[in-house]
Scaffold this active site. Sequence first.
Site, short mmCIF file in Angstrom:
data_model
loop_
_atom_site.label_atom_id
_atom_site.label_comp_id
_atom_site.label_asym_id
_atom_site.label_seq_id
_atom_site.Cartn_x
_atom_site.Cartn_y
_atom_site.Cartn_z
N ARG A 21 0.89 -1.44 -0.01
CA ARG A 21 0.04 0.08 0.01
C ARG A 21 0.97 1.21 0.02
O ARG A 21 1.58 1.33 0.90
CB ARG A 21 -1.01 -0.14 1.15
CG ARG A 21 -2.06 -1.09 1.19
CD ARG A 21 -2.70 -1.03 2.50
NE ARG A 21 -3.51 -2.43 2.35
CZ ARG A 21 -4.80 -2.42 2.21
NH1 ARG A 21 -5.74 -1.41 2.19
NH2 ARG A 21 -5.36 -3.50 2.56
N SER A 189 -19.65 -1.97 2.53
CA SER A 189 -19.28 -0.75 1.93
C SER A 189 -18.30 -0.95 0.63
O SER A 189 -17.91 -0.05 0.17
CB SER A 189 -18.28 0.00 2.95
OG SER A 189 -17.08 -0.64 3.19
N HIS A 217 -21.54 2.31 7.80
CA HIS A 217 -21.74 2.92 6.53
C HIS A 217 -23.07 3.53 6.23
O HIS A 217 -23.72 3.73 5.23
CB HIS A 217 -21.17 2.22 5.61
CG HIS A 217 -19.78 1.94 5.52
ND1 HIS A 217 -18.91 2.62 5.01
CD2 HIS A 217 -18.93 0.89 6.11
CE1 HIS A 217 -17.41 2.16 5.12
NE2 HIS A 217 -17.65 1.22 5.89
N THR A 245 -19.96 4.64 13.64
CA THR A 245 -18.75 5.36 13.70
C THR A 245 -19.23 6.89 13.67
O THR A 245 -20.33 7.41 13.29
CB THR A 245 -17.77 5.25 12.55
OG1 THR A 245 -16.66 5.97 12.57
CG2 THR A 245 -18.70 5.49 11.36
N LYS A 248 -17.20 8.79 9.72
CA LYS A 248 -17.40 8.76 8.33
C LYS A 248 -18.59 9.80 7.94
O LYS A 248 -18.35 11.14 7.84
CB LYS A 248 -17.89 7.41 7.70
CG LYS A 248 -16.66 6.52 8.01
CD LYS A 248 -16.92 4.86 7.43
CE LYS A 248 -15.90 3.73 8.02
NZ LYS A 248 -14.54 4.23 7.73
N THR A 277 -7.74 2.85 27.80
CA THR A 277 -7.48 3.64 26.96
C THR A 277 -8.10 4.98 27.15
O THR A 277 -9.06 5.21 27.62
CB THR A 277 -7.93 2.99 25.28
OG1 THR A 277 -7.24 3.97 24.53
CG2 THR A 277 -9.17 3.06 24.99
N THR A 278 -7.49 6.04 26.58
CA THR A 278 -7.81 7.40 27.00
C THR A 278 -9.19 7.74 26.16
O THR A 278 -9.23 7.45 25.11
CB THR A 278 -6.64 8.35 26.46
OG1 THR A 278 -5.53 8.12 27.19
CG2 THR A 278 -7.05 9.76 26.74
N1 PLP Z 1 -17.04 -1.09 10.50
C1 PLP Z 1 -16.97 -1.17 9.08
C2 PLP Z 1 -17.85 -1.88 8.34
C3 PLP Z 1 -16.21 -0.25 8.46
O1 PLP Z 1 -15.99 -0.18 7.12
C4 PLP Z 1 -15.22 0.40 9.32
C5 PLP Z 1 -14.06 1.37 8.60
O2 PLP Z 1 -14.01 1.31 7.38
C6 PLP Z 1 -15.34 0.31 10.55
C7 PLP Z 1 -16.17 -0.71 11.18
C8 PLP Z 1 -14.20 1.02 11.59
O3 PLP Z 1 -14.68 2.35 11.75
P1 PLP Z 1 -13.56 3.18 12.06
O4 PLP Z 1 -13.13 3.79 10.96
O5 PLP Z 1 -14.61 4.61 12.78
O6 PLP Z 1 -12.46 2.70 12.82
#
Ligand code: PLP
Length: 404
Positions: A21, A189, A217, A245, A248, A277-278
Amino acid sequence: MDYNSMFEQAIAALKQEKRYRVFTELRRHAGDFPRATRYLEDGTEQDVTIWCSNDYLGMGQHPDVLKAIKDAADTYGAGAGGTRNISGNTRMVCELERELADLHGKESALVFTSGFVSNDATLSTLGKLLPGCVILSDELNHASMIDGVRHSGCEKIIFRHNDARDLEDKLKRIDPSRPKVIAFESVYSMDGDISPIREFCDLADKYNAMTYLDEVHAVGLYGPRGGGVAEREGLMHRIDIIEGTLGKAFGVIGGFITASENIVDAIRSYATGFIFTTTLSPVMSAGALTSVRHLKQSNVERERHQERAATLKRLISEAGLPLLPSVTHIVPVMVYDAELCKQASDTLLDDYGIYIQPINYPTVSRGSERLRITPTPFHDDAMMADLVGALKDVWLRLGLRQAA
Ligand code: PLP
């Protein structure tokens, strides 16, 4: 022991498989998204248009979100100061959690530092809290869910992608006295397809299983208040744990789960990925909170987003390019070869100023490499005409497969 050569070999293996990558250095222009500046290795700069961001609605540059972030920095300072155990609950994070619980119609919510962490921490803890648990996981679930299931240490059964019949076949064979969790996503996604949430919930009822839905997503993008596909389909109340999340469609960073008070309290109390974790910064929490609140009451972004995605899909089909049929905002154009996919992406960037990251194995299976395009409300008709023109040129120049 030659440690250095071990790392060299690991990298060489990726290069040989054509899946090493390379990340492009970019500076997004707040207020002018999706325009950005690319920094090249020779020290020069190039103007580019971003076509593959997961900041699906451009909320990462929304004036209200930016103002909330600036205000919070002045009010709270930069960081949370540690884990919640050490630093207590940052007020801004608590507000965000109340807002997220309300978004999904649940009693409670818990914020994590990313969507990845929320999946890993929650699924791994669920498996540990439910003695003898079996997790049934869709074969195309995200790496964070796969890691979570693996870290739970419990039995895992993979069912065919979005296949309720296969899921039922597998559920039938599990001892009814064992706890079961069905883990799946709403929007996948890479292909832009949607899972049969209702059918999976019916099966969960029939076989007495819990449901865990990743709406990463979909949150902000679907449903009248941006609660996701489950909200759009009136099914939120049938899902035990909804995960999402803030990085996004909400344009900031962070992840969360929403569920009953007891489930959230148990995850809060046992998940190492939460405890040690913080906490998410109050600054970012303030931005996320503003974004969530905004998208709860505004449909303008969602409507324009869907219109833009539909228009681009139409233009790409009319151009004879191999569009993977997608029922969502994701526009996958198939290349079917790792090296050519990388070449197509490089050519688009170098010669046309169009940034679309190649999607190769292991993100998708070998032979299904693609360009994954994500138009936002800020991609106008002129940008789309440029994109489709460039794609047609590149397809011809590289001799790529046209639509069947
Ligand atoms: N779940 C799915 C289906 C995702 O595609 C992703 C990230 O692309 C995540 C969880 C992780 O989310 P984050 O980017 O907030 O760590």
